[in-house]
Design a protein around this motif. Sequence first.
Motif, mmCIF file in Angstrom:
data_model
loop_
_atom_site.group_PDB
_atom_site.id
_atom_site.type_symbol
_atom_site.label_atom_id
_atom_site.label_comp_id
_atom_site.label_asym_id
_atom_site.label_seq_id
_atom_site.Cartn_x
_atom_site.Cartn_y
_atom_site.Cartn_z
ATOM 1 N N HIS A 498 0.797 -1.229 0.000
ATOM 2 C CA HIS A 498 0.000 0.000 0.000
ATOM 3 C C HIS A 498 0.830 1.279 0.000
ATOM 4 O O HIS A 498 0.269 2.364 0.126
ATOM 5 C CB HIS A 498 -0.999 -0.001 1.157
ATOM 6 N N GLY A 499 2.160 1.172 -0.186
ATOM 7 C CA GLY A 499 2.962 2.373 -0.276
ATOM 8 C C GLY A 499 2.724 3.305 0.897
ATOM 9 O O GLY A 499 2.302 2.890 1.980
ATOM 10 N N TYR A 500 3.028 4.586 0.691
ATOM 11 C CA TYR A 500 2.725 5.575 1.731
ATOM 12 C C TYR A 500 1.393 6.257 1.482
ATOM 13 O O TYR A 500 0.883 6.987 2.328
ATOM 14 C CB TYR A 500 3.822 6.651 1.802
ATOM 15 N N ALA A 501 0.812 6.070 0.301
ATOM 16 C CA ALA A 501 -0.332 6.876 -0.135
ATOM 17 C C ALA A 501 -1.580 6.554 0.666
ATOM 18 O O ALA A 501 -1.911 5.380 0.897
ATOM 19 C CB ALA A 501 -0.598 6.650 -1.618
ATOM 20 N N THR A 502 -2.296 7.601 1.080
ATOM 21 C CA THR A 502 -3.632 7.394 1.607
ATOM 22 C C THR A 502 -4.450 6.691 0.525
ATOM 23 O O THR A 502 -4.311 6.992 -0.656
ATOM 24 C CB THR A 502 -4.269 8.735 1.986
ATOM 25 N N PRO A 503 -5.317 5.736 0.867
ATOM 26 C CA PRO A 503 -5.839 4.816 -0.147
ATOM 27 C C PRO A 503 -7.020 5.288 -0.972
ATOM 28 O O PRO A 503 -7.320 4.687 -2.007
ATOM 29 C CB PRO A 503 -6.240 3.592 0.685
ATOM 30 N N THR A 504 -7.728 6.347 -0.562
ATOM 31 C CA THR A 504 -9.020 6.643 -1.189
ATOM 32 C C THR A 504 -8.915 6.885 -2.682
ATOM 33 O O THR A 504 -9.727 6.374 -3.469
ATOM 34 C CB THR A 504 -9.695 7.838 -0.497
ATOM 35 N N LEU A 505 -7.939 7.671 -3.122
ATOM 36 C CA LEU A 505 -7.832 7.969 -4.548
ATOM 37 C C LEU A 505 -7.606 6.696 -5.354
ATOM 38 O O LEU A 505 -8.214 6.509 -6.426
ATOM 39 C CB LEU A 505 -6.693 8.971 -4.799
ATOM 40 N N THR A 506 -6.754 5.793 -4.863
ATOM 41 C CA THR A 506 -6.504 4.550 -5.582
ATOM 42 C C THR A 506 -7.716 3.628 -5.511
ATOM 43 O O THR A 506 -8.020 2.911 -6.482
ATOM 44 C CB THR A 506 -5.254 3.856 -5.030
ATOM 45 N N ILE A 507 -8.438 3.626 -4.397
ATOM 46 C CA ILE A 507 -9.691 2.859 -4.315
ATOM 47 C C ILE A 507 -10.645 3.302 -5.418
ATOM 48 O O ILE A 507 -11.240 2.472 -6.122
ATOM 49 C CB ILE A 507 -10.337 3.043 -2.934
ATOM 50 N N VAL A 508 -10.801 4.602 -5.578
ATOM 51 C CA VAL A 508 -11.718 5.131 -6.593
ATOM 52 C C VAL A 508 -11.222 4.782 -7.994
ATOM 53 O O VAL A 508 -11.999 4.362 -8.862
ATOM 54 C CB VAL A 508 -11.892 6.650 -6.417
ATOM 55 N N ALA A 509 -9.913 4.931 -8.232
ATOM 56 C CA ALA A 509 -9.358 4.613 -9.552
ATOM 57 C C ALA A 509 -9.546 3.137 -9.892
ATOM 58 O O ALA A 509 -9.954 2.788 -11.016
ATOM 59 C CB ALA A 509 -7.875 4.985 -9.594
ATOM 60 N N LEU A 510 -9.270 2.240 -8.952
ATOM 61 C CA LEU A 510 -9.450 0.807 -9.203
ATOM 62 C C LEU A 510 -10.918 0.448 -9.377
ATOM 63 O O LEU A 510 -11.255 -0.474 -10.141
ATOM 64 C CB LEU A 510 -8.850 -0.007 -8.056
ATOM 65 N N SER A 511 -11.797 1.168 -8.707
ATOM 66 C CA SER A 511 -13.238 0.918 -8.872
ATOM 67 C C SER A 511 -13.698 1.321 -10.265
ATOM 68 O O SER A 511 -14.540 0.639 -10.876
ATOM 69 C CB SER A 511 -14.025 1.672 -7.798
ATOM 70 N N LEU A 512 -13.176 2.416 -10.782
ATOM 71 C CA LEU A 512 -13.476 2.811 -12.163
ATOM 72 C C LEU A 512 -12.957 1.767 -13.145
ATOM 73 O O LEU A 512 -13.615 1.438 -14.136
ATOM 74 C CB LEU A 512 -12.852 4.173 -12.459
ATOM 75 N N ARG A 513 -11.778 1.254 -12.871
ATOM 76 C CA ARG A 513 -11.201 0.204 -13.725
ATOM 77 C C ARG A 513 -12.060 -1.061 -13.689
ATOM 78 O O ARG A 513 -12.308 -1.689 -14.730
ATOM 79 C CB ARG A 513 -9.777 -0.108 -13.258
#
Length: 527
Positions: A498-513
């Motif tokens: 999960h790297g250092y990044a807070t997860p929400t933006l990646t959650i949304v991006a993966l959900s779009l994918r």
Amino acid sequence: MLFDANTLSPDTLLEADICIIGGGAAGITTALALEGTGLRVLLMESGGLNGDDRAQSLYEGENRGLDLTPMSEARLRMLGGSTNHWAGNCMRLEAIDFEARDGIEYSGWPIGLVDVEPYYLRAQELVETPTDDAYDTDDRMARLEAKPLAFDPDLLKTHLYAESPPTLFGLTYEADLEAATDVGCYLNANALELLTSDDASRVTSIRMASLSGTPFTVSARRVVVATGGMEVPRLLLLSNNTATAGLGNTNDVVGRFFMDHIAVRPSLTALVDDKVADFDLYTESQFDAGGYIRGAISASETLLRRENLPNFLFFLVKQSDRSPGQQSAQSLRRGPQPGTLGTHIQNILTDLDGVTNEVYRTVTDAGDDLIRRTWLDPWMTVESRPNPDSRVVLDDALDPVFGQRKAALDWQLHDGDLDANRRVAEILAQELGRLGYGRMWSGLLSHPGQWPTLGHGKHHSGTARMANDPKQGVVDADCRVHGMSNLYVAGSAVFPTHGYATPTLTIVALSLRLADHLKATMQSGAD
């Protein structure tokens, strides 16, 4: 449209092409991305439009491992999920976060940044941050009035991230869900069990109940579980009517590899005095391209590869409260806690100005210091390395609403995590000292072999991790559960690291994918 499951008649059957379980950022994003496709979508949210104690009690569970925010406080069971209390910090994962890396066992995604990057700009729009480009670009840095510190580029770098308002997904997208013609959103709708074919290769229906206890059933061609890093494994493990170990759990991976960000707050304290304006990029929001941007301090790729460190980030918090010497003088006056005397003496001897201030406040009963100084408290966020012994399991205790087994959490850190966190704090302290920013204090460095009091990100990840090999993960590169033809998982549960990044933006991006994948496969006629 929005519906209330409490109004359904007993044993109602709802049918759809796609059923999404969980109405947080992942579920709402996936559902709205499918609006207008002609596919019939049901979005099932356990809670209502507002908080409800009965719904929230379903998150209760025992913490058996390291200290962590209680599950019933870390997550919110209502439309919008935990976006109803997130801080709004938005950042992308880096390319290195997707790699299988030396020294980081079990690292590596079956996809890369190139597979997620096309969805980040769309995700940035949904979280209401600048959408002109990636946040962390040279062009954006050049436009900002505040400037970055001159770190050694082989060690540290300035990383730009965005600040969402923060977007409350339930409140922000309630009207869109109400107006949707292809999406029916049911509130107070709880998934109790996924029922399957005789060989457990396909979900045939979902056993549901309203919060008031009314039983009903959902039948769908595709099922997406988007209930978060705790409840995803709980539902998969509870769905053991055919596969006795639970769905997707042939190799005993469901619930394992639980991760949260390790947060040391503060990791050190730095006296910056009249140089505090040099840190404006990191302590003050900067407006650019229709939104707010801020700087943080992160690792160079060179450093991560050379020392095999987990990825990390520092947020800088400006303080003018009592310094370490003052705090230690206070503690000694009250009587120190056992085992802390050495630290207090060290703080006093290296911060005589602070001791002077504490004596001045005590003698004069003043509210301000005699010697005015400004401090920075870097908050350190470090990814926890994947650990199969860190896991979510089913407890024997039953939830108070439906009488199902609760989730229990055993959060365990990797053996090398403490050393990595100490090294990360040391690097920042050395760099701030090299740049002339004064003295540094750090409990993390002054007590070898001992963790300070830990914070955590409430970023529950990894419990249904993505991997090509079913022995290493629960879902494949398309987020489909291994061995099942129509069951998918959305959200940070699928993160292998999960790297250092807070997860929400990646959650949304993966959900779009995922929505694009479902749309493409179902409209092509694939069953």
